[in-house]
Design an enzyme around this catalytic site. Sequence first.
Site, PDB file in Angstrom:
ATOM      1  CG  HIS A 103      -1.915  -1.012   1.066  1.00  0.00           C
ATOM      2  ND1 HIS A 103      -2.649  -1.613  -0.039  1.00  0.00           N
ATOM      3  CD2 HIS A 103      -2.497  -1.832   2.094  1.00  0.00           C
ATOM      4  CE1 HIS A 103      -3.627  -2.328   0.226  1.00  0.00           C
ATOM      5  NE2 HIS A 103      -3.413  -2.765   1.483  1.00  0.00           N
ATOM      6  CG  HIS A 173      -7.554  -0.657   2.713  1.00  0.00           C
ATOM      7  ND1 HIS A 173      -8.262  -1.564   3.379  1.00  0.00           N
ATOM      8  CD2 HIS A 173      -6.581  -1.320   2.205  1.00  0.00           C
ATOM      9  CE1 HIS A 173      -7.670  -2.646   3.594  1.00  0.00           C
ATOM     10  NE2 HIS A 173      -6.579  -2.620   3.001  1.00  0.00           N
ATOM     11  CD  GLU A 304      -7.968  -3.849  -0.123  1.00  0.00           C
ATOM     12  OE1 GLU A 304      -6.919  -3.497  -0.438  1.00  0.00           O
ATOM     13  OE2 GLU A 304      -8.559  -4.693   0.606  1.00  0.00           O
TER      14      GLU A 304
HETATM   15  C1  BGC Z   1      -4.138  -6.882   1.867  1.00  0.00           C
HETATM   16  C2  BGC Z   1      -3.958  -7.490   3.002  1.00  0.00           C
HETATM   17  C3  BGC Z   1      -3.841  -6.762   4.330  1.00  0.00           C
HETATM   18  C4  BGC Z   1      -4.665  -5.653   4.455  1.00  0.00           C
HETATM   19  C5  BGC Z   1      -4.390  -4.522   5.484  1.00  0.00           C
HETATM   20  C6  BGC Z   1      -5.298  -5.732   1.921  1.00  0.00           C
HETATM   21  O1  BGC Z   1      -5.385  -4.839   1.038  1.00  0.00           O
HETATM   22  O2  BGC Z   1      -4.571  -7.440   0.863  1.00  0.00           O
HETATM   23  O3  BGC Z   1      -2.923  -8.535   3.075  1.00  0.00           O
HETATM   24  O4  BGC Z   1      -3.679  -7.435   5.463  1.00  0.00           O
HETATM   25  O5  BGC Z   1      -4.851  -4.936   3.447  1.00  0.00           O
HETATM   26  O6  BGC Z   1      -3.294  -4.090   5.425  1.00  0.00           O
END
Ligand code: BGC
Length: 352
Positions: A103, A173, A304
């Site tokens: 991210h 998110h 997402e």
């Molecule tokens: C990821 C997860 C992660 C979560 C929070 C998601 O987009 O795919 O693996 O734990 O975000 O960080």
Amino acid sequence: MNMRLFGQVPEGDVYEVTLENRRGLKARILSLGATLRSLEVPDAEGNLRDVILGYDTAEEYWNGQSYLGAAVGRFANRIGGACFFLNGREYRLDANEGRNQLHGGTYGFSRRLWMPIVKSGQEAVFRLTSPDGDMGFPGQLDAEVCYRLEGNALRISYRASASAATPLSMTNHSYFNLAGHGSGTVGTHKLTVRADCYTPTDTEMIPTGEIRPVAGTLLDLRDPVEAETLWNAPELSRTRGLDHNFVLSGGEGPAAVLTAPDGRLSLEVSTDCPAVQVYTAGFLEEQRGKDGAVYGPHHAVCLETQAFPDAVNHPEFPSAILEPGRLWESETVYRFEGAGLAKGRRAQMIYL
Ligand code: BGC
């Protein structure tokens, strides 16, 4: 004025913008991470249900590790080895999940102070300049996220331009719980994803490069599936349920649909993105949320919308490179359907 001072983080003041429309939708968005802090939707009785997990304070957002409601960038999900080659050059990124980047890195877009611009009671734009070399990414990126309430829906539109070619994939998110945030797990929510294929990953959650059909597997969500069947399946124990990138099939109709256990509120997600990470929040740690709520594993579903994870290292995936001088635009619409909203529809006819 629908903007207030919400709190402070080391970078400065955090503001909260409130949007509201006649159908009874109400969204609160923070300048920190251009984060959707709440999304209230009228339920069958016309009572507002806040369907987004969030926190009460700026400090909890700053320290949080779960990206609750945040705008994520420059690149959503993972870049393997926190490294890529582009136009003959190697770029080393900030690694914040083992040796990989998740991210956008430690100070990705979710931990930045965006500039809020309130356009109307139903629309606000958040702007961010990400400098050349930010978290290791090439070129200055000027990004914009627009939140707009439209009838039964929240539309999130993204725009960006860059001074050099850069990987780019922005998403939101939000953690959705249609029974209301703080009402426990989403086990009996039903989930549909319009995807014929997904991208399998290795043990570090980096795509192997394969694009594999969902047919005959637990990941076939083309017909509605109860969420808990996914995290109860031994085959999905590594990811504690879903944490998978689905390749959207396109065509008519929403990319994903989530329905509340009482069947009286549904969320339909439509997007121009090629993929969606569906995460049933198996790794969401037990923690305090808004208004004294307690959150924990499987208390929400994230949808997402995104480019393929690690696309920059997989020429076989659709390209996720923004070239300089080009305008990048993307949008995702979160539409709610339910009994309470039907009343809202009548109300709107009177107002129009
Ligand atoms: C990821 C997860 C992660 C979560 C929070 C998601 O987009 O795919 O693996 O734990 O975000 O960080």
